[in-house]
Design a protein around this motif. Structure first.
Motif, PDB file in Angstrom:
ATOM      1  N   ASN A   4       0.816  -1.218   0.000  1.00 36.40           N
ATOM      2  CA  ASN A   4       0.000   0.000   0.000  1.00 36.40           C
ATOM      3  C   ASN A   4       0.850   1.268   0.000  1.00 36.40           C
ATOM      4  O   ASN A   4       0.449   2.279  -0.571  1.00 36.40           O
ATOM      5  N   LEU A   5       2.028   1.180   0.624  1.00 37.60           N
ATOM      6  CA  LEU A   5       2.911   2.353   0.635  1.00 37.60           C
ATOM      7  C   LEU A   5       3.312   2.752  -0.792  1.00 37.60           C
ATOM      8  O   LEU A   5       3.324   3.924  -1.169  1.00 37.60           O
ATOM      9  N   LYS A   6       3.602   1.728  -1.574  1.00 37.14           N
ATOM     10  CA  LYS A   6       3.977   1.960  -2.970  1.00 37.14           C
ATOM     11  C   LYS A   6       2.843   2.690  -3.713  1.00 37.14           C
ATOM     12  O   LYS A   6       3.070   3.636  -4.468  1.00 37.14           O
ATOM     13  N   ILE A   7       1.633   2.236  -3.466  1.00 40.87           N
ATOM     14  CA  ILE A   7       0.458   2.829  -4.134  1.00 40.87           C
ATOM     15  C   ILE A   7       0.279   4.291  -3.711  1.00 40.87           C
ATOM     16  O   ILE A   7       0.012   5.164  -4.538  1.00 40.87           O
ATOM     17  N   ILE A   8       0.454   4.531  -2.428  1.00 38.00           N
ATOM     18  CA  ILE A   8       0.323   5.906  -1.913  1.00 38.00           C
ATOM     19  C   ILE A   8       1.361   6.818  -2.596  1.00 38.00           C
ATOM     20  O   ILE A   8       1.054   7.942  -3.010  1.00 38.00           O
ATOM     21  N   LYS A   9       2.581   6.306  -2.744  1.00 35.77           N
ATOM     22  CA  LYS A   9       3.641   7.112  -3.378  1.00 35.77           C
ATOM     23  C   LYS A   9       3.297   7.425  -4.832  1.00 35.77           C
ATOM     24  O   LYS A   9       3.531   8.544  -5.301  1.00 35.77           O
ATOM     25  N   TRP A  10       2.744   6.428  -5.543  1.00 36.93           N
ATOM     26  CA  TRP A  10       2.356   6.689  -6.938  1.00 36.93           C
ATOM     27  C   TRP A  10       1.221   7.716  -6.996  1.00 36.93           C
ATOM     28  O   TRP A  10       1.206   8.575  -7.875  1.00 36.93           O
ATOM     29  N   CYS A  11       0.274   7.613  -6.061  1.00 37.29           N
ATOM     30  CA  CYS A  11      -0.830   8.592  -6.051  1.00 37.29           C
ATOM     31  C   CYS A  11      -0.277   9.998  -5.854  1.00 37.29           C
ATOM     32  O   CYS A  11      -0.745  10.949  -6.491  1.00 37.29           O
ATOM     33  N   SER A  12       0.716  10.112  -5.006  1.00 38.60           N
ATOM     34  CA  SER A  12       1.318  11.428  -4.777  1.00 38.60           C
ATOM     35  C   SER A  12       2.057  11.895  -6.036  1.00 38.60           C
ATOM     36  O   SER A  12       1.883  13.024  -6.501  1.00 38.60           O
ATOM     37  N   LYS A  13       2.856  10.979  -6.612  1.00 35.86           N
ATOM     38  CA  LYS A  13       3.634  11.322  -7.799  1.00 35.86           C
ATOM     39  C   LYS A  13       2.745  11.807  -8.952  1.00 35.86           C
ATOM     40  O   LYS A  13       3.065  12.791  -9.622  1.00 35.86           O
ATOM     41  N   TYR A  14       1.630  11.098  -9.171  1.00 40.26           N
ATOM     42  CA  TYR A  14       0.767  11.443 -10.317  1.00 40.26           C
ATOM     43  C   TYR A  14      -0.395  12.362  -9.926  1.00 40.26           C
ATOM     44  O   TYR A  14      -1.312  12.562 -10.704  1.00 40.26           O
ATOM     45  N   LYS A  15      -0.352  12.862  -8.678  1.00 39.07           N
ATOM     46  CA  LYS A  15      -1.363  13.816  -8.184  1.00 39.07           C
ATOM     47  C   LYS A  15      -2.784  13.261  -8.297  1.00 39.07           C
ATOM     48  O   LYS A  15      -3.680  13.897  -8.870  1.00 39.07           O
ATOM     49  N   LYS A  16      -2.970  12.070  -7.778  1.00 33.57           N
ATOM     50  CA  LYS A  16      -4.275  11.414  -7.830  1.00 33.57           C
ATOM     51  C   LYS A  16      -4.915  11.363  -6.454  1.00 33.57           C
ATOM     52  O   LYS A  16      -4.220  11.227  -5.443  1.00 33.57           O
ATOM     53  N   TYR A  17      -6.245  11.424  -6.437  1.00 34.14           N
ATOM     54  CA  TYR A  17      -6.996  11.341  -5.180  1.00 34.14           C
ATOM     55  C   TYR A  17      -7.053   9.888  -4.712  1.00 34.14           C
ATOM     56  O   TYR A  17      -7.396   8.989  -5.480  1.00 34.14           O
ATOM     57  N   ILE A  18      -6.732   9.671  -3.434  1.00 35.89           N
ATOM     58  CA  ILE A  18      -6.790   8.316  -2.885  1.00 35.89           C
ATOM     59  C   ILE A  18      -7.858   8.254  -1.788  1.00 35.89           C
ATOM     60  O   ILE A  18      -7.904   9.118  -0.898  1.00 35.89           O
ATOM     61  N   LEU A  19      -8.733   7.267  -1.919  1.00 38.85           N
ATOM     62  CA  LEU A  19      -9.726   6.988  -0.875  1.00 38.85           C
ATOM     63  C   LEU A  19      -9.194   5.765  -0.148  1.00 38.85           C
ATOM     64  O   LEU A  19      -9.207   4.654  -0.688  1.00 38.85           O
ATOM     65  N   PHE A  20      -8.698   5.975   1.065  1.00 37.60           N
ATOM     66  CA  PHE A  20      -7.925   4.906   1.706  1.00 37.60           C
ATOM     67  C   PHE A  20      -8.658   4.277   2.887  1.00 37.60           C
ATOM     68  O   PHE A  20      -9.152   4.981   3.769  1.00 37.60           O
ATOM     69  N   PRO A  21      -8.693   2.923   2.908  1.00 35.75           N
ATOM     70  CA  PRO A  21      -9.319   2.241   4.031  1.00 35.75           C
ATOM     71  C   PRO A  21      -8.392   2.166   5.231  1.00 35.75           C
ATOM     72  O   PRO A  21      -7.475   1.355   5.259  1.00 35.75           O
ATOM     73  N   SER A  22      -8.617   3.038   6.178  1.00 38.98           N
ATOM     74  CA  SER A  22      -7.973   2.873   7.471  1.00 38.98           C
ATOM     75  C   SER A  22      -8.781   1.782   8.177  1.00 38.98           C
ATOM     76  O   SER A  22      -9.404   0.947   7.504  1.00 38.98           O
ATOM     77  N   THR A  23      -8.826   1.749   9.469  1.00 38.14           N
ATOM     78  CA  THR A  23      -9.567   0.678  10.141  1.00 38.14           C
ATOM     79  C   THR A  23      -9.989   1.091  11.540  1.00 38.14           C
ATOM     80  O   THR A  23      -9.296   1.907  12.193  1.00 38.14           O
ATOM     81  N   SER A  24     -11.069   0.514  12.017  1.00 41.70           N
ATOM     82  CA  SER A  24     -11.477   0.721  13.412  1.00 41.70           C
ATOM     83  C   SER A  24     -10.398   0.201  14.356  1.00 41.70           C
ATOM     84  O   SER A  24     -10.306   0.624  15.505  1.00 41.70           O
ATOM     85  N   GLU A  25      -9.581  -0.739  13.860  1.00 41.64           N
ATOM     86  CA  GLU A  25      -8.531  -1.339  14.695  1.00 41.64           C
ATOM     87  C   GLU A  25      -7.463  -0.331  15.109  1.00 41.64           C
ATOM     88  O   GLU A  25      -6.702  -0.601  16.035  1.00 41.64           O
ATOM     89  N   VAL A  26      -7.360   0.817  14.426  1.00 41.26           N
ATOM     90  CA  VAL A  26      -6.328   1.786  14.832  1.00 41.26           C
ATOM     91  C   VAL A  26      -6.580   2.301  16.254  1.00 41.26           C
ATOM     92  O   VAL A  26      -5.647   2.668  16.953  1.00 41.26           O
ATOM     93  N   TYR A  27      -7.854   2.324  16.678  1.00 40.06           N
ATOM     94  CA  TYR A  27      -8.140   2.828  18.029  1.00 40.06           C
ATOM     95  C   TYR A  27      -7.683   1.835  19.100  1.00 40.06           C
ATOM     96  O   TYR A  27      -7.514   2.203  20.266  1.00 40.06           O
ATOM     97  N   GLY A  28      -7.526   0.570  18.694  1.00 44.37           N
ATOM     98  CA  GLY A  28      -7.009  -0.451  19.590  1.00 44.37           C
ATOM     99  C   GLY A  28      -7.786  -0.548  20.887  1.00 44.37           C
ATOM    100  O   GLY A  28      -9.012  -0.621  20.879  1.00 44.37           O
ATOM    101  N   MET A  29      -7.045  -0.495  22.007  1.00 56.09           N
ATOM    102  CA  MET A  29      -7.664  -0.662  23.328  1.00 56.09           C
ATOM    103  C   MET A  29      -7.960   0.679  23.991  1.00 56.09           C
ATOM    104  O   MET A  29      -8.045   0.770  25.216  1.00 56.09           O
TER     105      MET A  29
END
Ligand code: UGA
Length: 331
Positions: free
Chosen positions: A98-123
């Motif tokens: 996914n990091l690679k994809i994010i870098k390409w989106c930045s390079k080509y100035k494209k909008y990214i809709l990215f799935p974060s997760t409820s799991e980031v809130y953890g405990m």
């Protein structure tokens, strides 16, 4: 509008592609290693499918990022058992690819809709989890359960940094236990390699015992897939106004214990299946069910005020409906 969906055969990918394709003038480019969930789309002239692994198709992925207006990378391992049995695979796919994809989106100035997760809130013990205020709390590093949460969290932070420093346009969304047809497969769920509802459904159908981890007192807020897709469509259609926003997409009214989930599911099974369930409900410790690298989350309720305010969205499917529709699809 041209949309690239990586992981288009997956649970969210196939449901989203099926809705997006209905809108005139929309072209979808999709990549996935499997295609059983998108058979109906394969003959559509506005759907271009590439079969393969994201890791092995750099050229295709990069060239289609260049061609697209919206990039939605849904390729990730999201089953807790694998966080514990194969954390490296989770890191390589969920983070590195996914990091690679994010870098390409930045390079080509494209909008990214990215799935974060409820799991980031953890405990986190911050009550209802808020996108901009809640603390993100995880366990010690030898508890590899957190590799998914922390990989996603770091990607969120990387995307935000690209937004600040390189003007990457993005929206992050955080699904809270989305359920529905095509969530996992019963074969995989049978091996514990799924999410709680599909694992339970596969046990019901095969007359195997249903396990409540830690007596099932932990809670989740379950969200029906159609509500989730409805929110994603609203984001895509209003993306120019939603740059840099983060949305919890969940149903706080469907917050129940795993024990209660099993009770509702058993009841729905009695109503919808002609066959009597002959298994038992058993309880296991988290260690004996997942192994010592696991740690559970006791509660997880989304604050959805941001999605209500900016998207004009709220979830419509109650718990019984969501569970019944999911069960029926597998039956
Ligand atoms: C999930 C996964 O990490 C991802 O799918 C996703 O990012 C996220 O949550 C989400 O959908 O929001 P979790 O909710 O912990 O994490 O995963 P489940 O497998 O659905 O388990 C829910 C609860 O049920 C856990 O407490 C687990 O211990 C319990 N469980 C699981 C049982 O009691 N019995 C089982 O057979 C399986």
């Amino acid at each position: 509008m041209k949309i690239l969906i990586l992981g288009v055969n997956g649970f969210i990918g196939n449901a989203l592609a099926n809705e997006l394709i209905k809108k005139r003038g929309t072209k979808i480019y999709g990549l996935d290693v499997n295609n059983q969930n998108i058979k109906n789309l394969l003959l559509n002239k506005n759907f271009v499918f590439k079969r393969g692994l994201v890791e092995k198709n750099d050229k295709w992925v990069e060239s289609h990022i260049k061609k697209s207006d919206v990039i939605i990378p849904l390729i990730a391992i999201a089953t807790p058992k694998v966080y514990v049995t194969d954390p490296l695979k989770v890191f390589q796919l969920d983070f590195e690819s996914n990091l690679k994809i994010i870098k390409w989106c930045s390079k080509y100035k494209k909008y990214i809709l990215f799935p974060s997760t409820s799991e980031v809130y953890g405990m986190s013990k911050d009550g209802k989890f808020n996108e901009y205020k809640s603390n993100l709390v995880v366990g010690p590093v030898h508890k590899s359960r957190w590799i998914y949460s922390t990989s996603k969290q770091l990607l969120d932070r990387v995307i935000i940094a690209y937004g600040e420093q390189r003007k990457l346009k993005y929206t992050l969304f955080r699904p809270f236990n989305w359920i529905g047809p095509k969530l996992d497969t019963l074969e995989r769920a049978q091996l514990g390699n799924g999410r709680v509802l599909t694992i339970m459904i596969s046990n019901l159908i095969k007359n195997k015992n249903i396990t409540l981890v830690n007596n099932g007192i932990q809670k989740r807020s379950f969200t029906y897939i159609d509500d989730g897709i409805d929110a994603l469509l609203k984001i895509i259609n209003n993306r120019n106004k939603l740059n840099k926003k983060i949305f919890n997409i969940g149903n706080p009214k469907n917050n129940i214990s795993i024990k209660k989930l099993s009770d509702i599911l058993l009841n729905e099974y009695r109503i919808n299946s002609k066959v009597e369930y002959r298994g038992k409900i058993v309880s296991k410790s988290e260690k004996s069910f997942y192994g010592s690298a696991y740690q559970d989350i006791s509660q997880r309720v989304p604050d959805i005020s941001e999605a209500k305010k900016l998207l004009g969205w709220k979830p419509k499917f109650n718990l019984r409906m969501s569970i019944a529709l999911t069960l029926k699809s597998f039956l």
